[in-house]
Write a protein that holds these residues in place. Sequence first.
Motif: not given
Length: 314
Positions: A293, A297, A310
Amino acid sequence: MMWLPGAIPVFLIPYFLVFTKFWILSVLALAWLAYDWNTHSQGGRRSAWVRNWTLWKYFQNYFPIKLVKTHDLSPKHNYIIANHPHGIVSYGVFINFATEATGFARIFPAITPSVGTLEWIFWIPIVRDYVMSMGVCPVSGLALKYLLTQKGSGNAVVIVTGGAAEALLCRPGASTIYLKERKGFVKLALKTGAYLVPSYSFGENEVHNQETFPEGTWIRFFQKTFQATFKKILGLNFCTFHGRGLTRESWGFLPFNRPITTVVGEPLPIPKINRPDKKTVDKYHALYIGALRKLFDQHKVQYGLLETQELTII
């Protein structure tokens, strides 16, 4: 992509064997397959010449495809590079790790990559030698463990953890991956002490458009029937997709020439535990998801996604 040439010997070998005077060629190909049966599970037989074919450079430039390093990989360790998403064909994984078109050996010196794929591909004469020459191996516990424990250090096995099932999630603009219950690669890392490395191929989902037809229609019935058949026989998911034709605005099955950038993240140190329990596997699986993640990001905006996008993990 690597299994597409398999159709050639599958049809030609039986044809030569039964219908032509060149039956001896089929016999020799089958004899070599039997003699060389275990090679693909014992490190394979790679060829620097094949990995450096000029063809791969043309292929890489078409999209283009790029390999980005965020951290060094020390040759003192072995690695499991997990890649996401699968996309329709996994062009990014193929070009970046199974060829030298983007300069893997230059970017990660002293690291030897091996790309995991379906076991049955290595049952096909001739094709198995072709894929092994690029450093491709079965995505099986036996083959991967051999590479991570019997070949010294500086080895990296590349696994698209979502598998063929993830191809059905592939659509432009989508960032959805199968990972919540995919823990085998974490267990393998614990058993071998290989470091886990997250990687994400931005743009992989953009190069084809996938079609899903309305429930209750005849075309949806045939689509689901083909999907079930492919899954049962070949371990593949049948995707109804399209891209461009020979001209830019035409319809066809060539991928759209849109950039794919595979970003390789920071290695996650993993202890070696011969028999890791479920709690330990879950712990390092959660750590891996956190690292993935973070990687996503940090780089999503730079490689074409919105700040609000996302990563969805199911």
